[in-house]
Design a protein around this motif. Structure first.
Motif, PDB file in Angstrom:
ATOM      1  N   HIS A   1      24.536   2.477 -11.317  1.00  0.00           N
ATOM      2  CA  HIS A   1      24.051   3.039 -10.055  1.00  0.00           C
ATOM      3  C   HIS A   1      23.888   1.945  -8.996  1.00  0.00           C
ATOM      4  O   HIS A   1      24.079   2.201  -7.795  1.00  0.00           O
ATOM      5  CB  HIS A   1      22.745   3.788 -10.284  1.00  0.00           C
ATOM      6  N   GLU A   2      23.566   0.739  -9.418  1.00  0.00           N
ATOM      7  CA  GLU A   2      23.476  -0.372  -8.469  1.00  0.00           C
ATOM      8  C   GLU A   2      24.848  -0.674  -7.864  1.00  0.00           C
ATOM      9  O   GLU A   2      24.978  -0.864  -6.644  1.00  0.00           O
ATOM     10  CB  GLU A   2      22.932  -1.612  -9.181  1.00  0.00           C
ATOM     11  N   ILE A   3      25.871  -0.697  -8.703  1.00  0.00           N
ATOM     12  CA  ILE A   3      27.234  -0.972  -8.230  1.00  0.00           C
ATOM     13  C   ILE A   3      27.703   0.122  -7.280  1.00  0.00           C
ATOM     14  O   ILE A   3      28.235  -0.146  -6.202  1.00  0.00           O
ATOM     15  CB  ILE A   3      28.204  -1.104  -9.419  1.00  0.00           C
ATOM     16  N   VAL A   4      27.530   1.368  -7.698  1.00  0.00           N
ATOM     17  CA  VAL A   4      27.963   2.501  -6.871  1.00  0.00           C
ATOM     18  C   VAL A   4      27.231   2.496  -5.535  1.00  0.00           C
ATOM     19  O   VAL A   4      27.813   2.797  -4.478  1.00  0.00           O
ATOM     20  CB  VAL A   4      27.738   3.827  -7.621  1.00  0.00           C
ATOM     21  N   GLY A   5      25.950   2.116  -5.553  1.00  0.00           N
ATOM     22  CA  GLY A   5      25.167   2.081  -4.325  1.00  0.00           C
ATOM     23  C   GLY A   5      25.634   1.031  -3.334  1.00  0.00           C
ATOM     24  O   GLY A   5      25.340   1.134  -2.130  1.00  0.00           O
ATOM     25  N   LEU A   6      26.366   0.025  -3.817  1.00  0.00           N
ATOM     26  CA  LEU A   6      26.860  -1.034  -2.942  1.00  0.00           C
ATOM     27  C   LEU A   6      28.240  -0.709  -2.354  1.00  0.00           C
ATOM     28  O   LEU A   6      28.726  -1.428  -1.478  1.00  0.00           O
ATOM     29  CB  LEU A   6      26.947  -2.364  -3.707  1.00  0.00           C
ATOM     30  N   MET A   7      28.868   0.351  -2.824  1.00  0.00           N
ATOM     31  CA  MET A   7      30.216   0.677  -2.365  1.00  0.00           C
ATOM     32  C   MET A   7      30.189   1.240  -0.952  1.00  0.00           C
ATOM     33  O   MET A   7      29.288   1.981  -0.570  1.00  0.00           O
ATOM     34  CB  MET A   7      30.870   1.692  -3.309  1.00  0.00           C
ATOM     35  N   GLY A   8      31.229   0.880  -0.189  1.00  0.00           N
ATOM     36  CA  GLY A   8      31.377   1.390   1.157  1.00  0.00           C
ATOM     37  C   GLY A   8      32.355   2.551   1.209  1.00  0.00           C
ATOM     38  O   GLY A   8      32.748   3.101   0.180  1.00  0.00           O
ATOM     39  N   ASP A   9      32.776   2.885   2.401  1.00  0.00           N
ATOM     40  CA  ASP A   9      33.703   4.007   2.573  1.00  0.00           C
ATOM     41  C   ASP A   9      35.123   3.650   2.170  1.00  0.00           C
ATOM     42  O   ASP A   9      35.915   4.525   1.822  1.00  0.00           O
ATOM     43  CB  ASP A   9      33.704   4.470   4.038  1.00  0.00           C
ATOM     44  N   GLU A  10      35.462   2.348   2.228  1.00  0.00           N
ATOM     45  CA  GLU A  10      36.814   1.905   1.880  1.00  0.00           C
ATOM     46  C   GLU A  10      36.753   0.858   0.768  1.00  0.00           C
ATOM     47  O   GLU A  10      35.750   0.181   0.592  1.00  0.00           O
ATOM     48  CB  GLU A  10      37.522   1.304   3.103  1.00  0.00           C
ATOM     49  N   GLU A  11      37.868   0.756   0.035  1.00  0.00           N
ATOM     50  CA  GLU A  11      37.983  -0.300  -0.958  1.00  0.00           C
ATOM     51  C   GLU A  11      39.261  -1.086  -0.705  1.00  0.00           C
ATOM     52  O   GLU A  11      40.226  -0.568  -0.121  1.00  0.00           O
ATOM     53  CB  GLU A  11      37.924   0.242  -2.376  1.00  0.00           C
ATOM     54  N   TYR A  12      39.247  -2.350  -1.157  1.00  0.00           N
ATOM     55  CA  TYR A  12      40.272  -3.302  -0.764  1.00  0.00           C
ATOM     56  C   TYR A  12      40.941  -3.923  -1.996  1.00  0.00           C
ATOM     57  O   TYR A  12      40.281  -4.233  -2.987  1.00  0.00           O
ATOM     58  CB  TYR A  12      39.657  -4.417   0.084  1.00  0.00           C
TER      59      TYR A  12
END
Length: 285
Positions: A134-145
């Motif tokens: 949940h910590e990782i998912v919470g740090l995700m933004g709208d885009e991934e690179y």
């Protein structure tokens, strides 16, 4: 040109085996191996070579297991035993260089075993894995690179790389030629990563802040126009692609997360144990 001992031995044995192939062939046809114990590869002047050594050699080689390769490794193990016995007869075991190697090997083995018996990492529970997910998912933004990273040690090399990029040389080829990072063999390719923007320190999923900030300004296929200073390294980044973030499920990530937490727990436990041992020791420098 300097050649280390193991390389010299390997090259010498390979050459000798090529020259002695008819001898090995004659021995193979003239002597029946059926009388050997099942756990024995060969017996050289009364000394048994365990069959397990052949398996170890095959695994270390990471080559397809074929009859020809097994014969080659068997011959090499026999040749090494013949040479070892020759060295023993001439008392090479007492030479200072050999004693130093024996002591170094003993020290490494006993230290490794001591650490294994005394370092006790924190158990990784399902709750810890779930919290990290949940910590990782919470740090995700709208885009991934999807990034490629090229790291060099100085500005001059970075300038040379950028010049060759402008002249049309492929980024991954330059990574393999110049990069000092562990991703060199993969052409600098990194896993997909996502973070919230604007990027802030400590919330970029392990990507250095300066790199994360630069990436968000690139279009797909773009390369940073100037090297980015990260500690003592100069980093050039290519944005291979970007897409809307695809949030992985817990089941997809739990194995990798558990492994990462286990590595971190081992590092922390090791650091604590070694620090305590150092504090109790009397050290003069």
């Amino acid at each position: 040109m300097k050649t280390n001992a193991s390389t010299f031995i390997a090259v010498s044995i390979a050459f000798a085996l090529g020259q002695a192939a008819p001898v090995f062939a004659q021995q193979a046809t003239s002597k029946d191996n059926g009388g050997l114990p099942t756990d024995t590869l060969a017996i050289v002047n009364g000394v048994a070579i365990p069959l397990a050594r052949l398996g170890d050699a095959m695994r270390a080689a990471r080559q397809p297991d074929t009859p020809d390769l097994r014969r080659l490794f068997k011959q090499e193990l026999i040749a090494r035993e013949v040479l070892r016995q020759g060295a023993e007869k001439q008392n090479y075991g007492m030479k200072p260089a050999v004693q130093e190697a024996v002591n170094a090997s003993k020290a490494a083995a006993e230290t490794e075993l001591y650490l294994r018996d005394n370092i006790h990492p924190e158990p990784i529970t399902d709750a810890l894995v779930n919290a990290r997910y949940h910590e990782i998912v919470g740090l995700m933004g709208d885009e991934e690179y999807k990034l490629r990273i090229l790291s060099v040690g100085d500005d001059a090399t970075a300038s040379k790389v950028l010049e060759r990029l402008r002249s049309g040389t492929a980024f991954d080829a330059l990574v393999r030629e110049y990069s000092i990072a562990s991703s060199k063999e993969d052409g600098g390719e990194m896993p997909w990563v996502s973070f919230k923007t604007p990027a802030t320190e400590g919330k970029t999923q392990g990507v250095p802040l300066a790199v994360a900030q630069a990436v968000t300004q690139l279009s797909a296929g773009g390369v940073t126009a100037a090297p980015i200073a990260v500690d003592n390294v100069r980093v050039i980044v290519k944005l291979e692609a970007k897409r809307a973030t695809r949030v992985p499920t817990f089941d997809q990530m739990k194995g990798a997360i558990r492994q990462q937490l286990q590595v971190l727990a081992l590092k922390n436990a090791s650091a604590g144990f070694i620090s305590a041992q150092m504090q109790r020791a009397t050290i003069q420098q």
